[in-house]
Design a protein around this motif. Sequence first.
Motif, PDB file in Angstrom:
ATOM      1  N   ASN A 133      -6.653  -1.650  -4.242  1.00 15.82           N
ATOM      2  CA  ASN A 133      -7.693  -0.784  -3.674  1.00 15.82           C
ATOM      3  C   ASN A 133      -8.611  -1.556  -2.726  1.00 15.82           C
ATOM      4  O   ASN A 133      -9.048  -1.021  -1.699  1.00 15.82           O
ATOM      5  N   ASN A 191       2.598   5.945   2.927  1.00 14.74           N
ATOM      6  CA  ASN A 191       1.802   7.170   2.896  1.00 14.74           C
ATOM      7  C   ASN A 191       0.303   6.898   2.802  1.00 14.74           C
ATOM      8  O   ASN A 191      -0.512   7.773   3.088  1.00 14.74           O
ATOM      9  N   GLN A 192      -0.077   5.681   2.370  1.00  9.75           N
ATOM     10  CA  GLN A 192      -1.492   5.353   2.234  1.00  9.75           C
ATOM     11  C   GLN A 192      -2.049   4.638   3.458  1.00  9.75           C
ATOM     12  O   GLN A 192      -3.243   4.373   3.526  1.00  9.75           O
ATOM     13  N   LEU A 220       0.807  -1.219   0.000  1.00 14.30           N
ATOM     14  CA  LEU A 220       0.000   0.000   0.000  1.00 14.30           C
ATOM     15  C   LEU A 220       0.841   1.270   0.000  1.00 14.30           C
ATOM     16  O   LEU A 220       0.336   2.338  -0.330  1.00 14.30           O
ATOM     17  N   LYS A 268      -6.721  -2.003   0.538  1.00 15.10           N
ATOM     18  CA  LYS A 268      -6.692  -0.741   1.286  1.00 15.10           C
ATOM     19  C   LYS A 268      -8.053  -0.441   1.904  1.00 15.10           C
ATOM     20  O   LYS A 268      -8.152  -0.090   3.088  1.00 15.10           O
TER      21      LYS A 268
END
Length: 238
Positions: A211, A52-53, A49, A214
């Motif tokens: 995605n 930063n995410q 990921l 996440k």
Amino acid sequence: MASSSSKLTLKLLIDSKREKVLFAKASKAIVDFFFNLLCLPIGTVIRILNKNQMVGSLANLYESVENLDETYMQPDQNKDLLLKPSASMSSKISGLLPSVNDSSSNNFVNVFYRCQSHYSRVTCDNNTRCPDCNRPMNSQMIFIGEKVANEISAEKNGFVKGVVTYMVMDDLAIQPMSSISSITLLNKFNVKEVGTLQETVVELDMNQGVNLLKASLESKTVLTNVFLNNHMHCSRAI
């Protein structure tokens, strides 16, 4: 693992009035992908990921290990065990997540050494001295765990059987699908107007796989978050 010629798809049932995915019809391969998320080490998730995410404080833990000088580590430990953990072989099931393994971390994890006199002592560093006799633990051992994992993965071919279609809820709760369960869910969601329902088929790629990973860490409406704002490949009203 899905081949390039057989793309993975999800069939979404959408309440267009509320702009929400009610549930998705999924094949065995999709369910294997979702279940495999439970096998991923935290360090692997952070690498996939990007720090930063990441939400929460795990990224700070990861960066702390990155910045920690090797002199503070135990002599028989290596930071790569935390930063680049070896993911389960099942992480290759669907091809929807990028590979983050590299040869250096794999070599470190897969090679072990023992003391020539005390076989019960094992280390990853051949400079370690045996705590019983103080002799170097430099007798290399053959590690067969990865081969066994490959054989098991090939034999079982994922986690679930492919004899049925599965129902994946917006919050990733999963169960075998039946006509009764579908009707029950429509009642649960208080769907009064069938005309507001739309069935849409979406093709999954690696970007959407990332995605989904996440969103699964951040949201209770994973499918809605990932797919409703994306281009739909084909759709039709029920």
